[in-house]
Design an enzyme around this catalytic site. Structure first.
Site, PDB file in Angstrom:
ATOM      1  N   GLU A   1      17.451  -7.219 -28.707  1.00  0.00           N
ATOM      2  CA  GLU A   1      17.184  -6.620 -30.028  1.00  0.00           C
ATOM      3  C   GLU A   1      15.793  -5.988 -30.163  1.00  0.00           C
ATOM      4  O   GLU A   1      15.130  -6.156 -31.188  1.00  0.00           O
ATOM      5  CB  GLU A   1      17.376  -7.686 -31.120  1.00  0.00           C
TER       6      GLU A   1
ATOM      7  N   ASN B   1      20.298  -6.190 -24.638  1.00  0.00           N
ATOM      8  CA  ASN B   1      21.351  -6.668 -25.550  1.00  0.00           C
ATOM      9  C   ASN B   1      20.965  -6.363 -27.000  1.00  0.00           C
ATOM     10  O   ASN B   1      19.817  -6.566 -27.398  1.00  0.00           O
ATOM     11  CB  ASN B   1      21.451  -8.199 -25.356  1.00  0.00           C
TER      12      ASN B   1
ATOM     13  N   HIS C   1      28.722  -8.320 -33.575  1.00  0.00           N
ATOM     14  CA  HIS C   1      28.800  -9.126 -34.794  1.00  0.00           C
ATOM     15  C   HIS C   1      29.301  -8.184 -35.878  1.00  0.00           C
ATOM     16  O   HIS C   1      28.578  -7.271 -36.287  1.00  0.00           O
ATOM     17  CB  HIS C   1      27.420  -9.660 -35.195  1.00  0.00           C
TER      18      HIS C   1
ATOM     19  N   GLU D   1      28.575 -11.091 -28.015  1.00  0.00           N
ATOM     20  CA  GLU D   1      28.431 -12.096 -29.097  1.00  0.00           C
ATOM     21  C   GLU D   1      29.455 -11.872 -30.204  1.00  0.00           C
ATOM     22  O   GLU D   1      29.136 -11.976 -31.393  1.00  0.00           O
ATOM     23  CB  GLU D   1      27.019 -12.024 -29.712  1.00  0.00           C
TER      24      GLU D   1
ATOM     25  N   ASP E   1      31.889 -11.847 -33.189  1.00  0.00           N
ATOM     26  CA  ASP E   1      32.519 -12.600 -34.269  1.00  0.00           C
ATOM     27  C   ASP E   1      32.890 -11.611 -35.359  1.00  0.00           C
ATOM     28  O   ASP E   1      32.334 -10.518 -35.434  1.00  0.00           O
ATOM     29  CB  ASP E   1      31.667 -13.776 -34.790  1.00  0.00           C
TER      30      ASP E   1
HETATM   31  C1  XIL Z   1      21.738 -17.126 -33.466  1.00  0.00           C
HETATM   32  C2  XIL Z   1      22.332 -18.518 -33.282  1.00  0.00           C
HETATM   33  O1  XIL Z   1      23.732 -18.421 -33.297  1.00  0.00           O
HETATM   34  C3  XIL Z   1      21.845 -19.435 -34.383  1.00  0.00           C
HETATM   35  O2  XIL Z   1      22.268 -20.766 -34.127  1.00  0.00           O
HETATM   36  C4  XIL Z   1      20.314 -19.390 -34.480  1.00  0.00           C
HETATM   37  O3  XIL Z   1      19.895 -20.153 -35.578  1.00  0.00           O
HETATM   38  C5  XIL Z   1      19.838 -17.965 -34.621  1.00  0.00           C
HETATM   39  O4  XIL Z   1      20.331 -17.187 -33.533  1.00  0.00           O
HETATM   40  N1  XIL Z   1      21.857 -12.191 -32.184  1.00  0.00           N
HETATM   41  C6  XIL Z   1      21.521 -12.915 -31.068  1.00  0.00           C
HETATM   42  C7  XIL Z   1      21.754 -14.376 -31.047  1.00  0.00           C
HETATM   43  O5  XIL Z   1      21.128 -12.340 -30.037  1.00  0.00           O
HETATM   44  O6  XIL Z   1      20.830 -15.058 -30.236  1.00  0.00           O
HETATM   45  C8  XIL Z   1      21.749 -14.959 -32.436  1.00  0.00           C
HETATM   46  O7  XIL Z   1      22.099 -16.338 -32.350  1.00  0.00           O
HETATM   47  C9  XIL Z   1      22.698 -14.192 -33.334  1.00  0.00           C
HETATM   48  C10 XIL Z   1      22.276 -12.749 -33.427  1.00  0.00           C
END
Ligand code: XIL
Length: 336
Positions: free
Chosen positions: A144, A185, A221, A251, A253
């Site tokens: 990020e 990423n 996400h 990641e 969801d």
């Molecule tokens: C999130 C975790 O799921 C949480 O448990 C934590 O509190 C914060 O981070 N992008 C990412 C992940 O690259 O590492 C993040 O994970 C979600 C967003």
């Protein structure tokens, strides 16, 4: 036909088959995990090992959790996840060597000269990559780094080291393990938009400068109703592949706003199916990873109050329509 109309026997048989189907398709099907989840519940371990062939520590490899003090590396949680994965013959994906969030309070640019901070980052990256050399073969090196406007976002690394911290991080990771696949990423860059344009241009430059970067992670996400179009995701993957990069959905969801109706669950299933189809349709796309095992283990409700229910299994470890959609997409790929 949609769950819950299937019988429990059908469900159980099919659940064990998901991982096998992924293996047969040659796709890494992964899940973000916590050591606490693994410890707490046999159902967690069983469901994880039967449905997925890859795990990624959700938080255990982040800078803050790993580095409580400048002189400590606390590998315990991540080691426990790696041990489970090895027992279950699952791959481990490393997330993440560097991020603007979840850093320890001692890591303040004003506490260090530029040279000292560079030494902190180099030591961190080399020690962590070396610790898992030969076991973790894929790393998110930089997470990020690009903001919504397409430029490098504020972070202790940018403030303390300047924009070249990105290139340095990739080079240090490569020096520690020349065999590792190194990824950039990010979120909100899954389809075609200003941010994915900016990331594409940024990575194109890194590739042209021979920086050792091998892949791009699309976090995926998404919120139900504002998910990217499959054709845009496919086009985005294709343009990264043209740079010679591997692509992974890292990641995924699909957050629902409010407790989902059956219709919402079906729609959520469709989003999972389409994004997996985009992966299966792209020769350079190699992994499809979900960000948590069940709706009880998701970061979404804590981070975005009012949203939730984003994963493949419900709070009782029962497969949701999204699970069946993933299974069907894999099954039709296997049938060729
Ligand atoms: C999130 C975790 O799921 C949480 O448990 C934590 O509190 C914060 O981070 N992008 C990412 C992940 O690259 O590492 C993040 O994970 C979600 C967003």
């Amino acid at each position: 036909m949609w769950w819950p109309l299937r019988s429990r026997r059908d469900r159980d048989r099919s659940s064990a088959g998901l991982r096998k189907l992924a293996d047969a398709c040659g796709v890494r099907l992964g899940c973000a995990v916590s050591a606490r989840g693994l410890d707490a519940d046999p159902a967690y371990r069983e469901t994880l090992a039967s449905a997925f062939n890859l795990v990624t520590p959700e938080n255990a490899l982040k800078f803050g959790p790993l580095r409580p003090t400048p002189d400590t590396f606390s590998f315990g949680e991540a080691d426990a996840i790696v041990a489970f994965a090895q027992e279950q013959r699952m791959e481990v994906r490393g997330h993440t060597l560097l991020w603007h969030k979840m850093n320890p309070s001692w890591l303040k640019p004003e506490n260090f000269t530029r040279g000292e901070l560079a030494a902190v980052l180099e030591r961190h990256i080399k020690r962590v990559v070396t610790h898992y050399k030969g076991v973790i073969r894929t790393w998110d090196v930089v997470n990020e780094a690009i903001g919504g406007t397409g430029t490098l976002r504020p972070s202790p690394w940018l403030e303390g080291l300047g924009p070249e911290y990105v290139t340095q991080a990739f080079r240090w990771a490569h020096e520690a393990d020349p065999g590792a696949r190194l990824f950039y990423n990010d979120y909100g860059a899954d389809g075609l938009n200003r941010k994915s344009d900016a990331i594409h241009a940024f990575l194109e430059e890194l590739v042209a400068e021979n920086v050792p970067i091998h892949g791009v992670g699309l976090q995926m996400h998404v919120t139900l109703g504002s998910e990217p179009a499959k054709k845009d995701v496919a086009a985005n993957m294709a343009r990264f592949a043209e740079l010679g990069l591997e692509v992974q959905v890292t990641e995924m969801d699909v957050a629902c706003i409010g407790r989902p109706t059956r219709k919402m669950l079906r729609r959520q299933a469709r989003v999972y199916e389409e994004m997996l189809e985009a992966v299966l349709g792209c020769d350079s796309a190699t992994a499809f990873i979900v960000w948590g095992l069940t709706d009880a283990h998701s970061w979404i409700p804590y981070t975005f109050p009012g949203k939730g229910w984003p994963l493949l299994f419900d709070e009782e470890y029962q497969p949701k329509p999204a699970y069946w959609a993933v299974r069907d997409a894999l099954a039709s790929e296997t049938r060729g």
